[in-house]
Design a protein around this motif. Structure first.
Motif, mmCIF file in Angstrom:
data_model
loop_
_atom_site.group_PDB
_atom_site.id
_atom_site.type_symbol
_atom_site.label_atom_id
_atom_site.label_comp_id
_atom_site.label_asym_id
_atom_site.label_seq_id
_atom_site.Cartn_x
_atom_site.Cartn_y
_atom_site.Cartn_z
ATOM 1 N N GLN A 196 0.928 -1.145 -0.094
ATOM 2 C CA GLN A 196 -0.126 -0.097 -0.168
ATOM 3 C C GLN A 196 0.823 1.218 0.003
ATOM 4 O OE1 GLN A 196 -2.933 0.106 -0.489
ATOM 5 N NE2 GLN A 196 -3.143 2.435 0.320
ATOM 6 N N SER A 245 2.600 1.578 -3.352
ATOM 7 C CA SER A 245 2.041 2.011 -4.481
ATOM 8 C C SER A 245 1.394 3.512 -4.426
ATOM 9 C CB SER A 245 0.527 1.121 -4.437
ATOM 10 O OG SER A 245 -0.359 1.538 -3.401
ATOM 11 N N VAL A 246 1.343 4.233 -3.174
ATOM 12 C CA VAL A 246 1.190 5.446 -2.943
ATOM 13 C C VAL A 246 2.553 6.406 -3.291
ATOM 14 C CG1 VAL A 246 0.856 7.451 -1.322
ATOM 15 C CG2 VAL A 246 -0.658 5.344 -1.092
ATOM 16 N N GLY A 267 3.373 4.629 -7.278
ATOM 17 C CA GLY A 267 2.331 4.413 -8.347
ATOM 18 C C GLY A 267 2.074 2.990 -8.743
ATOM 19 N N GLY A 268 1.223 2.793 -9.407
ATOM 20 C CA GLY A 268 1.081 1.461 -10.007
ATOM 21 C C GLY A 268 0.701 0.436 -9.084
ATOM 22 N N THR A 269 -0.587 0.625 -8.308
ATOM 23 C CA THR A 269 -0.836 -0.226 -7.278
ATOM 24 C C THR A 269 -1.069 -1.815 -7.712
ATOM 25 O OG1 THR A 269 -2.490 1.304 -6.541
ATOM 26 C CG2 THR A 269 -3.085 -0.704 -5.674
ATOM 27 N N LYS A 270 -1.523 -2.218 -8.971
ATOM 28 C CA LYS A 270 -1.631 -3.350 -9.129
ATOM 29 C C LYS A 270 -0.243 -4.142 -9.307
ATOM 30 C CE LYS A 270 -2.675 -4.551 -13.474
ATOM 31 N NZ LYS A 270 -3.546 -4.707 -14.652
ATOM 32 N N ASN A 271 0.842 -3.509 -9.811
ATOM 33 C CA ASN A 271 2.021 -4.081 -9.994
ATOM 34 C C ASN A 271 2.800 -4.198 -8.630
ATOM 35 O OD1 ASN A 271 1.584 -4.842 -12.768
ATOM 36 N ND2 ASN A 271 2.812 -2.800 -13.346
ATOM 37 N N TYR A 303 1.503 -4.551 -5.689
ATOM 38 C CA TYR A 303 0.917 -5.632 -5.031
ATOM 39 C C TYR A 303 1.529 -6.994 -5.487
ATOM 40 C CZ TYR A 303 -2.239 -3.312 -1.680
ATOM 41 O OH TYR A 303 -2.655 -2.673 -0.573
ATOM 42 N N LEU A 304 1.479 -7.131 -6.611
ATOM 43 C CA LEU A 304 1.917 -8.455 -7.544
ATOM 44 C C LEU A 304 3.402 -8.569 -7.053
ATOM 45 C CD1 LEU A 304 0.476 -8.309 -11.248
ATOM 46 C CD2 LEU A 304 -0.418 -9.430 -9.024
ATOM 47 N N THR A 305 4.217 -7.341 -7.009
ATOM 48 C CA THR A 305 5.520 -7.681 -6.907
ATOM 49 C C THR A 305 6.035 -7.981 -5.439
ATOM 50 O OG1 THR A 305 6.009 -5.903 -8.473
ATOM 51 C CG2 THR A 305 7.824 -6.366 -7.197
ATOM 52 N N ILE A 336 3.826 -9.452 -3.270
ATOM 53 C CA ILE A 336 3.271 -10.959 -3.155
ATOM 54 C C ILE A 336 4.339 -11.792 -3.449
ATOM 55 C CG2 ILE A 336 1.580 -12.488 -3.536
ATOM 56 C CD1 ILE A 336 0.650 -10.585 -1.202
ATOM 57 N N GLN A 371 -6.504 -7.833 -5.434
ATOM 58 C CA GLN A 371 -5.264 -8.462 -5.141
ATOM 59 C C GLN A 371 -5.332 -9.192 -3.970
ATOM 60 O OE1 GLN A 371 -2.696 -8.451 -7.398
ATOM 61 N NE2 GLN A 371 -3.630 -6.861 -8.564
ATOM 62 N N VAL A 379 4.327 -8.671 -13.953
ATOM 63 C CA VAL A 379 4.626 -7.244 -14.140
ATOM 64 C C VAL A 379 5.045 -6.752 -15.351
ATOM 65 C CG1 VAL A 379 5.846 -5.085 -12.749
ATOM 66 C CG2 VAL A 379 4.631 -7.111 -11.343
ATOM 67 N N GLU A 423 -6.415 3.234 -7.002
ATOM 68 C CA GLU A 423 -5.685 4.016 -7.677
ATOM 69 C C GLU A 423 -6.146 5.537 -8.138
ATOM 70 O OE1 GLU A 423 -2.596 2.769 -8.320
ATOM 71 O OE2 GLU A 423 -1.464 4.133 -9.785
ATOM 72 N N LYS A 482 -6.629 7.852 -5.261
ATOM 73 C CA LYS A 482 -5.391 8.746 -4.824
ATOM 74 C C LYS A 482 -5.470 10.047 -5.435
ATOM 75 C CE LYS A 482 -2.379 5.483 -5.847
ATOM 76 N NZ LYS A 482 -1.242 4.861 -5.995
#
Lengths: 226, 531
Positions: free
Chosen positions: A29, A32-33, A36-40, A42-44, A46, B38, B162, B409, B412
């Motif tokens: 979290q 990502s703030v 940027g790029g929340t999805k990536n 989280y994936l990285t 995990i 996620q 990614v 996203e 924000k």
């Protein structure tokens, strides 16, 4: 290592697994703030966590002959409590804008290193817990995975909307501190255990009371004093 | 000979993790809820992994190799179908559910998340069961090595997925890539053990399934998107024989899809329906959320630019546009050569390239991105980072043209920290205008979401909110506390009538009761609330 009441061990397995994954979700979290790029993110995180968790358990298996399991476990929990509570503030601080942007890649790698260390240290926990109850590996693993599931559900649905990032991580670090007390609980000094429990409870209440301010600190660090 | 075990360990852990990540990506694209999606994919996946591992542990030693082969074969067969099943679930939901086509609804989110969690749990179960079977074998390698290789799989999966997302590779390509790696691992296993070599022919079945999944995925994806844009509905019996619905979806309109590292852009062109006197239309969707169509494009962009200039009551020296990669705001600024400098910051370079070259969009923006005016500076970058770095330049007018906050996203970009950065870059007499979702609740008063944004702006020191535009809505605020109002006498004469009608402020700050005001909270990046 001293044998413990199996039910308590299962409960703490659930708690520790919950804390470990929860810290990682908080880091995802925060990153990502900041990046940027929340999805990536989280994936990285995990992926990094799963990998580090495994390596932690492998290294622990190698070290267990050399060091006392009890001491190792205690040290691991101290480090996890510290990294879990202070790490998000540290990462937000190092990823501030302004001077030193040429070091951005190094700062990002440092952030991921902290993530890796949490996973790595968490990997030490399971073998230590195995040693506390005989022939209960299956059950301990089941509670471990259950703890992770609880973390993944409670973080987005309860903690993040009700406490925010900063207070959530500090509350969970407080819960992690209970594990430290529990590890010391078989020592012959019940007074100190009661005192420690009271301190942790006061700490948790304090965080809930000052939850707004704690999140503001994180916002200020993000803005770099704007 | 024993190299087969490390190879199968790596490919198996890599592929199961990759598929669960793909599932999370698909769901994120549809719901926009990155964090929830996620978490709700990875949690059940890890649980499945653990339970699968203890189930695999119980398989008797005699049947290990054949059990491993069967399990691997089953994984290669089933896993590529999972993203397809997920998409099919979404397609069926759109067409059958009483919630309509709105994938933002709570019911849709619950259904889609439940389905994805189950599928992720299943893929974890399959992946987890394989490791104990490998570990029980005489792999001629220390168990720790096998475990280490197993744990490298998720890391490789994370980096690969990614990377593929960043390269904006379509999901069908990702399915092919991961599926082929898994198939190669299985091939390695079969060819290294004479005992199961006769099973080689069975590999053609998963190969066929993989080809089919990769081929069907883009088609089903396009049908699902069209179905949601057209609002098609079907009964269960019609769904059992879906040929007429599929024929309609294939025949009606054209869908052009562009995938960028940040979003999916859809241009949906509907032909005119002469028998019903319905004219043709072209609509732009970003991540499946409608942005504008031919009927609203001018109202939206003219309102934003001319309302800002009218409220400012002077020609701004320095204008900052955040977002607006379609070039339509720049088009509206073209006649205003007196503006010293217009800086536009857009994150998505691919979107700008597409808007520059696509015949429909470049026609709408009148080549504003192809022939950039001399007073315009284009910056490719993240608006938040731009504002974080900017400590010197002050802007008289800041236009914020971001998508609505559908998801974490985007929320924000409606946060306290973001607005504090905006205020820092605003000149003392400056004006901020943003595209505000004018959500109305059942009593036709301002919804909680709109009030959260207004309260967040106020907390950042951006005050005097003027909410205008019943057709496409905007919010103007400033930092000096001067009351904002339109001067209708100075509006230009060449605007569309619909644009003039949009210069109406249906809500004022005083319309919000203190009780309503207290109920809503300030949205921050570290404490996302209310959006």
């Amino acid at each position: 290592m001293t044998q413990r009441n199996p039910r308590t061990v299962y409960l703490f397995t659930l708690l520790l697994a919950f804390c470990s994954l929860f810290y990682e979700l908080v880091y995802a979290q925060v990153l990502s703030v900041c990046l940027g790029g929340t999805k990536n993110q989280y994936l990285t995180i995990i992926a990094l966590f799963t990998c580090a968790l495994g390596f932690g358990s492998i290294v622990q298996a190698r070290l267990k002959q050399k060091y006392s399991l009890r001491k190792t476990f205690f040290l691991i929990e101290v480090l996890l409590t510290l990294l879990g509570s202070l790490g998000p503030f540290f990462i937000t601080w190092i990823l501030q804008p302004g001077e030193g942007q040429q070091w951005l890649m190094l700062k990002v790698l440092t952030s991921y290193l902290v993530v890796f260390i949490i996973g790595f240290l968490s990997g030490f926990e399971i073998p230590c817990l195995f040693a506390m109850v005989k022939d209960a590996q299956g059950k301990i693993l089941a509670f471990d995975y259950l703890g992770m599931l609880v973390a993944s559900i409670s973080f987005p649905f309860f903690f993040l909307p009700h406490l925010g990032t900063a207070s959530s991580t500090l509350v969970v670090a407080g819960a992690n501190a209970f594990a430290l007390i529990w590890l010391r609980s078989d020592e012959p000094n019940p007074k100190s255990t009661i005192l420690l429990n009271l301190i942790v409870v006061a700490y948790l209440l304090g965080i809930i009371f000052w939850k707004e301010d704690l999140n503001i600190i994180l916002s200020r660090l993000y803005l770099g004093g704007a | 000979m024993r190299i087969a075990f490390p190879v199968i360990t790596l490919t198996s852990s890599f592929c199961t993790m990759s598929y669960s990540m793909m599932m999370a990506s698909i769901m994120t694209d549809f719901t926009g809820e990155e964090v929830i999606t996620q978490c709700m994919t990875m949690g059940p996946y890890l649980l499945g992994l653990g339970l699968g591992s203890s189930a695999g542990d119980k398989i008797t030693p005699s049947g290990q190799l054949s059990a491993l082969w069967k399990l691997e074969w089953l994984s290669v067969l089933i896993l590529p179908l999972i993203p397809l099943l997920q998409l099919l679930g979404i397609f069926l939901f759109i067409n059958l559910s009483p919630a309509g086509v709105n994938l933002d609804s709570k019911m849709a989110l619950q259904f889609l998340l439940g389905m994805t969690s189950l599928l992720a749990f299943g893929s974890g179960l399959l992946g987890g069961a394989q490791l104990p079977l490998i570990l029980k074998h005489d792999t001629r390698l220390p168990q720790e090595w096998i475990l280490a290789i197993n744990y490298l799989g998720p890391l490789a999966a994370g980096l690969t997925i990614v990377g593929m997302n960043q390269a904006a590779l379509p999901l069908s390509v990702q399915i092919y890539f991961v599926g082929l790696i898994q198939l190669m691992g299985l091939l390695f296993l079969v060819t290294h053990f004479p005992k199961i070599l006769n099973s080689l022919l069975y590999l053609f079945i998963p190969l066929g399934i993989l080809t089919l999944a990769g081929h069907l995925y883009p088609q089903l994806e396009a049908l699902t998107a069209k179905s949601s844009y057209m609002g098609t509905k079907a009964t269960v019996s019609e769904m059992l024989q879906p040929s007429s619905l599929i024929r309609l979806l294939k025949k009606y309109g054209t869908l052009e899809r562009v995938k960028t590292p940040y979003q999916t852009i859809d241009l949906f062109i509907e032909p005119p329906q002469l028998e019903y006197s319905i004219p043709g239309n072209a609509s732009i969707y970003l991540n499946r959320k409608p942005q504008f169509d031919l009927f609203s494009v001018d109202i939206y962009h003219q309102t934003m630019v001319y309302a800002s200039l009218n409220l400012l009551q002077r020609t701004p020296t320095n204008v900052l546009i955040l977002g607006a990669g379609d070039g339509l705001l720049l088009k509206e600024f073209k006649p205003h050569r007196a503006i010293n400098k217009i800086t536009m910051v857009e994150l998505d370079e691919k979107m700008m390239d597409w808007s520059r070259t696509n015949p429909v969009v470049s026609n709408l923006n009148q080549g504003s991105l192809a022939n950039i005016a001399s007073n315009v500076e284009l910056i490719i970058g993240d608006g938040v980072s731009f504002l974080r770095q900017n400590r010197t330049v002050r802007y008289d007018l800041i236009l914020i043209d971001f998508p609505f906050p559908n998801g974490h996203e985007l929320a924000k970009l409606y946060s306290l920290e973001f607005y504090q950065l905006v205020k820092r870059s605003l000149s003392p007499q400056g004006l901020v205008v943003l595209d505000l979702p004018l959500y109305l609740d059942q009593k036709s008063s301002l919804s909680r979401e709109s009030m959260v944004i207004i309260k967040t702006l106020a907390a950042a020191g951006l005050v005097q909110p003027l909410l205008f535009g019943p057709s496409t809505s905007f919010l103007a605020v400033n930092a000096n506390g001067k009351k904002l109002a339109f001067d209708y006498t100075t509006l230009p004469e060449n605007l569309k009538l619909a644009t003039y009608l949009n210069f109406v402020a249906p809500f004022r700050e005083e319309d919000i009761t203190s009780e309503q005001w207290q109920k809503v909270q300030v949205n921050t990046m570290f404490w996302p609330r209310g959006l």
